[in-house]
Design a protein around this motif. Structure first.
Motif, PDB file in Angstrom:
ATOM      1  N   UNK A 199       0.850  -1.312   0.017  1.00 44.68           N
ATOM      2  CA  UNK A 199      -0.225  -0.102  -0.196  1.00 44.68           C
ATOM      3  C   UNK A 199       0.718   1.229  -0.068  1.00 44.68           C
ATOM      4  N   UNK A 200       2.122   1.138  -0.064  1.00 44.46           N
ATOM      5  CA  UNK A 200       2.953   2.317  -0.015  1.00 44.46           C
ATOM      6  C   UNK A 200       3.243   3.135   1.437  1.00 44.46           C
ATOM      7  N   UNK A 202       9.712   8.771  13.541  1.00 45.04           N
ATOM      8  CA  UNK A 202      10.565   8.563  14.808  1.00 45.04           C
ATOM      9  C   UNK A 202      10.662   7.066  15.355  1.00 45.04           C
ATOM     10  N   UNK A 213      14.107  12.651  12.003  1.00 45.44           N
ATOM     11  CA  UNK A 213      12.913  13.170  12.729  1.00 45.44           C
ATOM     12  C   UNK A 213      12.902  14.777  12.441  1.00 45.44           C
ATOM     13  N   UNK A 246       8.863  14.094   4.728  1.00 44.37           N
ATOM     14  CA  UNK A 246       9.135  13.313   3.469  1.00 44.37           C
ATOM     15  C   UNK A 246       7.927  13.109   2.643  1.00 44.37           C
ATOM     16  N   UNK A 303       6.469  10.968  -0.499  1.00 38.26           N
ATOM     17  CA  UNK A 303       6.581  10.277  -1.536  1.00 38.26           C
ATOM     18  C   UNK A 303       5.993  10.409  -2.802  1.00 38.26           C
ATOM     19  N   UNK A 304       6.417  10.107  -4.044  1.00 36.68           N
ATOM     20  CA  UNK A 304       5.741  10.179  -5.233  1.00 36.68           C
ATOM     21  C   UNK A 304       4.484   9.196  -5.404  1.00 36.68           C
ATOM     22  N   UNK A 305       4.700   8.197  -4.663  1.00 36.25           N
ATOM     23  CA  UNK A 305       3.621   7.272  -4.601  1.00 36.25           C
ATOM     24  C   UNK A 305       2.474   7.394  -3.572  1.00 36.25           C
ATOM     25  N   UNK A 314       0.347   6.553  -0.764  1.00 32.95           N
ATOM     26  CA  UNK A 314      -0.121   5.321  -0.105  1.00 32.95           C
ATOM     27  C   UNK A 314      -0.928   5.814   1.335  1.00 32.95           C
ATOM     28  N   UNK A 371      -3.676   3.952   4.532  1.00 26.59           N
ATOM     29  CA  UNK A 371      -4.573   2.794   5.027  1.00 26.59           C
ATOM     30  C   UNK A 371      -6.055   3.274   4.647  1.00 26.59           C
ATOM     31  N   UNK A 428      -7.762  10.016  11.574  1.00 28.99           N
ATOM     32  CA  UNK A 428      -7.056   8.906  12.235  1.00 28.99           C
ATOM     33  C   UNK A 428      -5.565   8.844  11.844  1.00 28.99           C
ATOM     34  N   UNK A 472      -2.299   9.412  13.551  1.00 24.39           N
ATOM     35  CA  UNK A 472      -1.407   8.052  13.942  1.00 24.39           C
ATOM     36  C   UNK A 472       0.161   8.508  13.652  1.00 24.39           C
ATOM     37  N   UNK A 473       0.398   9.252  12.509  1.00 24.54           N
ATOM     38  CA  UNK A 473       1.673   9.738  12.057  1.00 24.54           C
ATOM     39  C   UNK A 473       2.117  10.795  13.160  1.00 24.54           C
ATOM     40  N   UNK A 512       1.643  10.888  16.380  1.00 27.65           N
ATOM     41  CA  UNK A 512       1.911   9.775  17.486  1.00 27.65           C
ATOM     42  C   UNK A 512       3.321   9.145  17.025  1.00 27.65           C
ATOM     43  N   UNK A 513       3.421   8.675  15.861  1.00 25.41           N
ATOM     44  CA  UNK A 513       4.678   8.169  15.327  1.00 25.41           C
ATOM     45  C   UNK A 513       5.846   9.200  15.577  1.00 25.41           C
ATOM     46  N   UNK A 514       5.430  10.438  15.630  1.00 27.52           N
ATOM     47  CA  UNK A 514       6.647  11.288  15.874  1.00 27.52           C
ATOM     48  C   UNK A 514       6.772  11.641  17.093  1.00 27.52           C
ATOM     49  N   UNK A 516       0.514  14.898   5.700  1.00 21.80           N
ATOM     50  CA  UNK A 516       1.116  13.847   6.714  1.00 21.80           C
ATOM     51  C   UNK A 516       2.752  14.199   6.772  1.00 21.80           C
TER      52      UNK A 516
END
Ligand SMILES: Nc1ncnc2c1ncn2[C@@H]1O[C@H](COP(=O)(O)OP(=O)(O)OP(=O)(O)O)[C@@H](O)[C@H]1O
Ligand SMILES: [Mg+2]
Lengths: 409, 323
Positions: free
Chosen positions: A95-96, A105, B95, B99, B101-103, B105, B107, B114, B118-119, B121-123, B166
């Motif tokens: 799904x990329x 992080x 961090x 970035x 991406x060109x594709x 993507x 979920x 959401x 999620x992203x 929180x990922x940071x 994102x």
């Protein structure tokens, strides 16, 4: 780098992203419902079969019910776990979104652990809905709560193992389909293929060997029986009867040969098998082989007995030298835990012998009470660790070499 | 917890701050097996500016951006992003980078809010802050009404904007965008341009790869040309490319052509739909002189304009082909 940096919030982030996708899908609930009804049907079938067809007591039924449900839950869990784990990483790659996660992080180990945990929890849902049926077996009596707890724990752990294998495959393949196939092949390998290898390898160990038993030579036995006869004949015994003269034990050739399968060399092939592990850990207790009457003959107990006997192996001959109940003349000699023996005369009078020499056995090895499952669990843990390591390595950025034909994004 | 300022907030004190490091790459090279994707790239993208990354298909733009984003290790060469050496502190650099991406993507079953939460929180943001930030980003990129829509239903351009949100959710110091304009309608492109401008004005380093050269022309402060995995010295090209094509169109095409012939100026027909002609002129002075003469000679000239933007000119003068 930060490949192995592990934080609770990192794992929780991946876990919640994964779970919220799964929980969103209706298919998941439908599958759970179907599975619940199906397991209910199986329970009802077993119940009917043993009650109605065999007129068994409730206790006998409960052992069988518990065994079959446990084996069934284990089998179905092994089939369900790959569905949720084998797509974990590769579907994000398809799904990329994997690369964008790796760019955050989050560390490789956090992504791997979060995804593993998610697939494990989802698979466990299928185990948990079967608990009412196991509860029914307990309610019938004959199965202890401890057995249920152990069986459930083993299933949980084995599901985690399959999930880790699925995660590993999903990390190194570029298609979810391929990863799923490899995960199912791994399950097949651990359950069926190792069994076939075990059978083949065991067949190759079979050899014709001269039978000799380790026991008291006839002369020593006669003189001891004479002593016992004299002791029982005398009316005033102040001292205990003499202990059997085990120190005189020797190999006694029987003069014929028999074909022996040396499973003691091959039994470890059964170790990784989840069914063997759950049976060995959770079956009802068995009593030693020599008494040939088993407390329980349900499938779990039989598997347990089988693997433990395989580990002990077979030999051309027996140990009749006091390690277990033996007959000397007409006297029944049964070992006691303190090193003395209970001697039962032909008239049925039982007395306790004086302490004597401890019998030495040339068959020193495993006992039927030695558990096999810790070794099985250890072998599984090694497999799981290897696959998890693989997954983390493949998730760690920046990528050095890329598998050919794969783009980062 | 890092403090994430609002995206649109102006820099605290522009120009008085010490120079923030941007992107610095020297002799970067990357192969995939036998394929040489990036051969030898050196460039600098300063902070508080928009740098354009331009090159034909397959010239290695995406590969270069992956290396800058800390996802791909260069075979040789040195990369510094936001003041961190990629070879030693790729995590520290990573961090601070946003970035895209060109594709595209996403979920599919998660909602836009959401996904962004999620992203966030990922940071490392707290849940509450990540949620707040997600909605802020959705408003910034005009996706607020889709906050609770699954990402599956978004149009291509909306997905592209979600991808942009994102990439910016953690207020990165360095922004790497791989063809952010593809799939965007004209209005969204202008909004994108303004967004990139505001990011640069806020002191961020912005590196954009794009094929839409006219847009880049208006916004990019610097440009880096890639050709067959090699960065091109743009000044050298510009020196050679001073002769540009000019588009002339008159109400009476025949008169214009006769005029040009009488001046011995070589011309060629322009686009088939019009009666325009193209002539090569050394500079704007020559264009002005030609215009004066034409008007004096009574040619009903109504249009005179350079054929294309500077970037496009340079781009087309790269003798490399598409790969
Ligand atoms: N993972 C990979 N394996 C093999 N070759 C690759 C890989 N990634 C890129 N390449 C090759 O490297 C070259 C550069 O690819 P890249 O994607 O960087 O080009 P690009 O400049 O982004 O092109 P476009 O404008 O079409 O997006 C191409 O020839 C491509 O085929
Ligand atoms: Mg590209």
């Amino acid at each position: 780098m930060n490949t192995w940096r592990l934080s609770f919030s990192g794992v929780a982030t991946v876990l919640s992203l994964e779970l919220s996708q799964r929980i969103r899908s209706k298919k998941m609930y439908i599958a759970l419902g179907v599975w619940f009804v199906f397991m209910g049907f199986i329970t009802w079938l077993i119940n009917q079969f043993f009650y109605a067809a065999l007129y068994l007591e409730a206790e006998g039924v409960s052992g069988w019910l518990f065994s079959l449900i446990t084996l069934f839950v284990m089998g179905m869990s092994l089939l369900v776990a790959p569905v949720f784990s084998a797509s974990a990483i590769v579907s994000d790659r398809e799904h990329g979104v994997l690369a964008t996660l790796q760019a955050t992080k989050l560390s490789a180990v956090e992504i791997a652990a979060g995804k593993l945990l998610a697939s494990w929890l989802v698979s466990l849902a299928f185990v948990v809905v079967t608990i009412p049926y196991v509860g029914y077996a307990v309610w019938l009596g004959g199965v202890s709560l401890q057995q249920v707890a152990v069986a459930t724990a083993v299933v949980f752990i084995e599901v985690a193992l399959i999930c880790t294998i699925g995660l590993g495959w999903s990390a190194i393949t570029s298609r979810a389909v391929i990863s799923t196939v490899f995960t199912y092949l791994s399950v097949a390998f651990m359950t069926v293929i190792t069994l076939i290898i075990f059978a083949t390898a065991t067949a190759m160990t079979v050899s014709d060997e001269q039978v000799s038993d380790w026991e008291l030579p006839l002369s020593a036995e006669r003189s001891y029986v004479a002593d016992l006869n004299a002791w029982f004949a005398s009316s005033s015994n102040s001292a205990a009867p003499p202990a059997p003269p085990w120190e005189q034990c020797a190999w006694v050739e029987r003069g014929y040969s028999s074909s022996i399968a040396h499973t003691e060399y091959t039994w470890w092939l059964l170790l990784v098998n989840p069914f063997v592990i759950v049976a060995d850990a959770a079956a009802s207790p068995t009593v030693p082989l020599q008494d040939s009457v088993l407390d329980s003959t349900d499938p779990l107990a039989l598997i347990k007995l089988g693997v433990r006997s395989a580990r002990i192996g077979d030999a051309a001959g027996a140990d009749n030298c006091g390690a277990s109940t033996t007959w000397l003349g007409d006297y029944r000699i049964a070992p006691r835990s303190d090193g003395t023996f209970t001697i039962t005369s032909p008239d049925g009078i039982a007395v306790i012998s004086a302490p004597g020499t401890k019998p030495t056995s040339p068959f020193a090895g495993y006992d039927i009470d030695d558990p096999v499952w810790p070794w099985g669990m250890a072998s599984n843990a090694i497999i799981a660790a290897a696959f998890f390591y693989l997954a983390v390595r493949r998730l760690s950025v920046p990528y050095g070499v890329l598998p050919s034909g794969q783009r980062v994004a | 917890m890092t403090d994430y300022p609002a995206l649109s907030s102006p820099p605290a004190a522009p120009n008085t701050q010490p120079a923030v490091p941007g992107i610095f790459a020297r002799n970067v090279r990357r192969t995939f097996g036998s394929v040489l994707a990036v051969a030898d790239v050196s460039f600098t993208a300063p902070a508080a500016a928009v740098t354009a990354l331009i090159g034909p298909n397959g010239s290695g733009k995406t590969t270069l951006l992956l290396m800058l984003a800390g996802l791909l290790r260069p075979d040789v060469g040195q990369i510094n992003v936001a003041g961190f050496d990629m070879a030693r502190s790729s995590y520290e650099a990573r961090i601070r980078i946003g970035w895209m991406p060109d594709t595209l993507g996403t979920w599919d079953s998660l909602t836009c809010a959401e996904i962004l939460t999620g992203y966030g929180r990922a940071y490392g943001m707290s849940k509450a802050f990540a949620t707040e930030r997600a909605h802020f980003m959705l408003r910034q990129l005009f996706l607020a009404e889709y906050a609770n829509a699954p990402a599956r239903v978004l149009s291509r351009g909306q997905k592209q904007r979600l991808g942009l949100a994102r990439a910016l959710v953690h207020d990165p110091q360095v922004v790497l965008l791989d063809e952010p304009a593809s799939g965007l309608d004209p209005r969204s492109r202008i909004e994108l341009r303004d967004l990139l401008r505001s990011l640069a004005d806020a002191g961020k380093t912005v590196l954009v790869s794009s094929h839409v050269l006219s847009e880049l022309e208006e916004i990019a402060d610097h440009s880096v040309f890639l050709q067959r995995g090699q960065s091109i010295d743009v000044r050298a090209i510009e020196r050679n490319a001073t002769v540009r094509g000019w588009r002339l169109e008159a109400l009476d095409p025949a008169a214009l052509q006769a005029f040009l012939n009488s001046r011995n100026l070589p011309w060629r027909p322009g686009s088939a739909a019009t009666t325009e002609v193209i002539v090569n002129l050394p500079d704007q002075q020559a264009a002005l002189a030609l215009l004066r003469e034409a008007v004096a000679a009574g040619v009903p000239l109504h249009t005179i304009a350079p054929v294309s933007g500077r970037l496009e000119e340079t781009y087309l003068s790269l003798d490399g082909e598409r790969q």
